[in-house]
Design an enzyme around this catalytic site. Structure first.
Site, mmCIF file in Angstrom:
data_model
loop_
_atom_site.group_PDB
_atom_site.id
_atom_site.type_symbol
_atom_site.label_atom_id
_atom_site.label_comp_id
_atom_site.label_asym_id
_atom_site.label_seq_id
_atom_site.Cartn_x
_atom_site.Cartn_y
_atom_site.Cartn_z
ATOM 1 N N SER A 1 30.349 -35.769 -53.904
ATOM 2 C CA SER A 1 29.536 -36.766 -53.194
ATOM 3 C C SER A 1 28.367 -37.265 -54.040
ATOM 4 C CB SER A 1 28.968 -36.156 -51.916
ATOM 5 O OG SER A 1 30.000 -35.705 -51.107
ATOM 6 N N GLN A 2 27.834 -38.388 -53.608
ATOM 7 C CA GLN A 2 26.632 -38.946 -54.231
ATOM 8 C C GLN A 2 25.484 -37.949 -54.025
ATOM 9 O OE1 GLN A 2 25.542 -42.677 -52.473
ATOM 10 N NE2 GLN A 2 23.957 -43.111 -53.981
#
Lengths: 244, 812
Positions: A94-95
């Site tokens: 994920s970011q």
């Protein structure tokens, strides 16, 4: 061993050490930039998130966990960019901003036991492991789960327990949990997970695609067992111009 | 004088080559819809057509050299098309392009460029062969153009028909083999056939080798691929059709549990499911149902179950029934008459025949009647009235994943569609529309605005008293009643929502304190905005909202387009800060594609011609270069604009995108071919000046008449059988297409007589304009509607009467 061989080994070692040092410094610099980027974003979103910044403990851990250790070698150069990256098997890491936001939303305490559905690269599990007592993480893709377990072992995250299997029913033997983080796609909130959430506990679920988190669903179980949800947009964006 | 047999050989060869080239283009759209996503498929192919333009440039630069070696190079170019159509696809699908990260990862632009490049190669070879034929047989350009267009029309129809029996990757192979036949035919014109035959044999071996093991490499980020990664997942059934490639997946160890919009208070468990994917996306669940009603209780805990609690539903119409969940939901609520609509008949067959024991045959056993039809097609053709028309997005989207759409046109949520649905509701009946909850809200607001606008046109001004809206965290259901909502119904909505922790968004007389309680947002934006749209100044609200909420219409059927340029810069600044999902990258990439097409066309097609084509500079002619450029660019733009716009118009007659595309595309190409074949005869009757004027004015007149009469004609033929509507579509397209086939060969014949060296220019510019036209038409349609696309194209056709190349020769 000939002189020549010794010479070669020495040169190789020197190159290894120097380049390793350079890379380490480079990663460290990029890591700091990433953290600053997240802090700036939080400051801009403060009105929406109702806070000036994320929990300092979360930010400290984000600054500590080496994201480059959790991405494939082909993505190491991008490891500290504030964006999701592919990790193989059609999955992503994920970011970092979203990882920080999700971690912040569940408001962990050091004595907590947290369940994670969707181990993936194990980055989120590692971030949680630095903050809580025990992390239980389930991955449904076998190859990914095995890699993640080895990675966590290599990096000495001994308080993360992993398992390969169906996350729908949670981890009943270890329930209840103070918090649950669902990182895998979910068509609905699995009722067994709600049951495994302690009273006063929080569960967070990202909604959107692999690369784009549209919103975060925060499920809160009050002390009397009633359930409430909050829908949090990860971006500060007011859709009305105020002209009307 | 050319031998008749030679001409027949060339015509046949061109017919087969054009047929396989257009079939290849249509097939690539299917293939890229499967391995990537369909809007990208469309754009990629649009740019790949640059190959057509580039070939014109090449032929222009080396025309003498190529012309003297025609008999060798012509078949060689076709052989290279045959080989590269397979090879390029294999190369293209090995590129790790991921559309979702295009604004994050600059390498994706490089990958995209390579995709264009690889896919342009086969079109380059096909176009080179056709262009050479034009050069070589200048006196027969009309017939060659006719063979080209009729071949293309036949090819597009055949390839879509074949998709019912063959997988798309198998068809690739067939296209290559047909192209090799096209290469073999002109070999009869050559005396020494040894080397060409050897080359043909080598090409055949290469095609057989490449085609034998060809498998599709789907993007790992598509739902199907992600599902197959899960331990225990296995493919149990696959089926190809023009409507999409269907995969059925089961998993015993990690069962599927799709129940979008489910309440957190749901009792019981979700039934075991198998997952059906169309083109690797749009998962629709097949539920294991044994006739026991009790386990279906969870279907009553979705927002879409609300209408069943408002009043007694005797007759329900389930739209886009897909895997059958909505039929089960209606059956759970003991609706006596369930009419099920699912336009993909293969989905119905899989659910009710192949998986009959598993699914309990919802279409045959639970529904009173099943119709393999689009909802508008079904409703226009009968007088039935319902207590409930239920449109749950999940299933509808699964069955509508045809992949041959341009950019998500949807005729389900237009003002005209709403009017039609309402006309089939009984007094007191409900139209129930369930959509995903997006943040910031877009779908529901646009839907409300479309309903308001549609009802206002019918003179109804108490819309706020006819509407009920609730939302969960994932889905929202909007109900429009045929009549005013009663106090009893309001009580029912409150009770239903309270029990399921769904939020009230709107009912007549709602109080703000009742909203935003269970699934909390930072502000009660759903309620506040619904109030503005229903009782406030809706126009000012729509204008002030940062997303486009203008109602969708049949003329602008882009319900899913929310893009506003005013918001773009703000979102761009937020792209790393969680703002990426709001970017609507498909629309932006559409613009990017048009700009890339424009730049690439100038660099690859026009610049080389300007710099290197000394022959054109030196050639003494009275034909101005400007008029050649304008004329061929104009007809390139206008032909495709009319074609694209009318394919969309005919969607409302044929209702199925596959039918609309297959029938319209082939009718346009075939009748334009017939028109070009008749050009010489018409020329001898009218002369060039009269003919071009007649053509321009006739296209304008017919086009304008169609804009005026088509809605009425379509409504009149609504209850005709499908073959009757096919015939009607062909009949309507024929005269327009016939006339549109005239301008290109007509001007070519003038160039042949007075400036033959301009012919490759004409070809290149025309190709370049076609590339731009594909994206440009869609951009105009999204912003101003398809009528505007048609009007602009008609004006362009009219303008060519004044810009005919070599007007000074016309009176001679």
């Amino acid at each position: 061993m000939t002189k020549n061989t010794v010479y070669k080994i020495v040169v190789l070692l020197a190159v290894y050490i120097i380049t390793g040092q350079l890379f380490a410094e480079d990663f460290s610099r990029r890591h700091q930039t990433m953290i600053k980027d997240i802090e700036d974003t939080v400051r801009e979103t403060r009105h929406y998130l109702d806070k000036e910044m994320f929990d300092q403990r979360v930010m400290d851990v984000m600054a500590k966990v080496p994201r480059h250790e959790f991405v494939p070698s082909s993505q190491q150069d991008n490891a500290y960019q504030n964006r999701p990256l592919p990790i193989g098997y059609g999955q992503t890491i994920s970011q970092p901003y979203i990882v920080a936001l999700m971690t912040d939303l569940i408001e962990t305490r050091s004595e907590d036991r947290v369940l994670e559905i969707g181990t993936g690269s194990a980055y989120q599990a590692a971030v949680l492991a630095e903050l809580v007592n025990e992390v239980y993480s389930i991955e449904v893709v076998e190859a990914l789960g095995e890699k993640a377990a080895k990675r966590l072992q290599r990096l000495n995250y001994n308080n993360v327990h992993t398992r390969i299997g169906d996350g729908y029913y949670g981890w009943p033997e270890q329930a209840p949990f103070d918090a649950i983080v669902v990182t895998a796609a979910a068509s609905h909130v699995p009722p067994p997970l709600i049951n495994q959430l302690k009273a006063g506990g929080r569960m967070v679920i990202p909604v959107g695609s692999r690369f784009m988190t549209q919103q975060l669903l925060l499920v809160e179980k009050s002390n009397d067992g009633t359930i409430a949800t909050r829908q949090v947009m990860p971006v500060v964006f007011v859709p009305l111009t105020g002209k009307h | 004088m050319l031998a008749r047999s030679h001409l027949i050989a060339i015509y046949s060869s061109i017919f087969l080559l054009s047929g396989s080239a257009l079939a290849y283009e249509v097939l690539l759209m299917r293939l890229f819809s499967i391995i990537h996503w369909h809007h990208f498929a469309y754009l990629i192919i649009g740019l790949a057509l640059l190959g057509y333009g580039v070939s014109g440039t090449l032929v222009s630069l080396f025309q003498d050299w190529l012309n003297t070696r025609f008999t060798t190079i012509y078949p060689l170019a076709i052989m290279l098309f045959a080989v590269s159509s397979l090879g390029s696809f294999l190369l293209a699908q090995s590129i790790p392009f991921n559309a979702e990260v295009i604004f994050w990862d600059p390498w994706q632009w490089v990958y995209l460029a390579f995709l264009f490049l690889f896919l342009a190669i086969p079109f380059f070879f096909a176009a080179t062969a056709i262009c050479l034929a034009f050069m070589r047989f200048q006196r027969h350009t009309g017939a060659i153009y006719a063979a080209d267009l009729v071949g293309a029309g036949t090819g597009s129809l055949m390839i879509i028909a074949l998709l019912f029996w063959l997988a798309p990757q198998q068809e690739l192979w067939i296209i290559s083999l047909i192209a090799l036949v096209a290469a073999a035919i002109p070999l009869s014109m050559i005396e020494n056939q040894k080397i060409p035959l050897l080359l043909l044999f080598v090409a055949l071996i290469v095609v057989l080798f490449l085609g034998s093991g060809l498998e599709l490499k789907m993007s790992p980020y598509k739902s199907l691929q992600q599902t197959l990664q899960i331990t225990g997942s296995r493919l149990v059934y696959q089926q190809s059709s023009p409507m999409g490639f269907i995969d059925l997946v089961e998993n015993d160890s990690v069962p599927f549990r799709a129940a979008s919009g489910l309440s957190l208070n749901t009792p019981g468990e979700i039934l075991p499911q198998k997952a059906l994917f169309v083109d690797g996306e749009n998962m629709t669940p097949l539920n294991q149902y044994d006739g026991d009603r009790e386990p279906l209780v969870y279907l009553d805990f979705m927002t879409s179950a609300l209408p069943y609690h408002l009043g007694r539903i005797e007759h329900a119409l389930i739209v886009g029934a897909g895997g059958g969940s909505d039929i089960l939901q209606a059956a759970y609520h003991q609706v006596p008459d369930i009419q099920a609509l699912e336009r993909n008949h293969q989905v119905i067959e899989i659910v009710d025949q192949h998986m009959a024991d598993y699914t309990g045959q919802p279409y045959s056993h639970l529904a009173s009647k099943t119709h393999a039809k689009d909802v508008r097609d079904y409703l226009q053709g009968n007088e039935a009235k319902f207590d409930l028309i239920q449109m749950n997005l999940q299933q509808a989207s699964a069955s509508s994943a045809a992949g041959l759409h341009a950019i998500n046109e949807s005729y389900l949520y237009t003002k005209e569609a709403i009017k039609l649905y309402r006309s089939h509701l009984k007094t007191g009946g409900y139209l129930a529309l369930t959509r995903w909850v997006t943040l910031p809200p877009r779908d529901i607001f646009k839907l409300i605005n479309t309903l308001v606008s549609s009802l206002q046109e019918e003179g109804i001004d108490d819309i706020d008293k006819r509407m009920l809206i609730i939302r969960g965290w994932q889905t929202a259901t909007l109900i429009l009643k045929q009549g005013q909502v009663t106090t009893h119904e309001i009580e029912q909505v409150k009770e239903f929502s309270q029990q399921r922790s769904f939020d009230l968004v709107w009912y007549p007389g709602i109080n703000i304190a009742e909203t935003n309680r269970f699934n909390q947002l930072a502000t009660p934006i759903f309620y506040q905005s619904a109030k503005q749209l229903l009782t406030g100044n809706a126009d000012a609200f729509v204008q002030g909202y940062k997303f486009n909420l203008e109602p969708a219409t049949d003329n602008r059927p882009y319900f899913h387009s929310y893009f506003k340029w005013d918001t773009f810069t703000e979102l761009l600044a937020l792209k790393d800060r969680g703002g990426m999902p709001l970017m609507e990258w498909a629309y932006l990439v559409l613009w990017a594609t048009m700009i890339i097409a424009l730049i690439a066309s100038v660099i690859l097609i026009l610049l080389p011609l300007l710099i290197f084509n000394k022959k054109v500079h030196d050639y003494t002619t009275h034909i101005g270069k400007g008029s050649v450029v304008y004329y061929f660019m104009a007809i390139g733009l206008a032909f495709l604009m009319i074609e694209i716009a009318f394919i969309q118009k005919f969607m409302l007659l044929l209702h199925h995108p596959i039918y609309a595309i297959a029938i319209s595309l082939s009718a346009f190409l075939v009748f334009a071919g017939v028109g070009s074949q008749f050009t010489q005869r018409l020329l001898s009757w009218f002369g060039t000046q009269r003919l071009i004027q007649l053509t321009g004015f006739s296209i304008l007149t017919i086009g304008l008449i169609y804009l005026w009469i088509l809605p009425g004609v379509f409504a009149w033929s609504a209850d005709s059988p499908i073959w009757g509507r096919f015939f009607m579509a062909i009949l309507l397209i024929a005269p327009l297409a016939f006339l549109m086939g005239i301008p290109f060969p007509l001007a070519l014949s003038t160039l042949t007589r007075h400036a033959p060296h301009y012919i490759p220019w004409a070809w290149g510019i025309n190709g370049c304009a076609s590339v731009i036209s594909a994206s440009l038409s869609t951009i105009i349609a999204i912003n101003y509607g398809f009528n505007m696309v048609i009007v602009i194209a008609l004006m362009i056709y009219l303008s060519i009467t004044w810009f005919y190349p070599g007007k000074q020769f016309l009176r001679q």
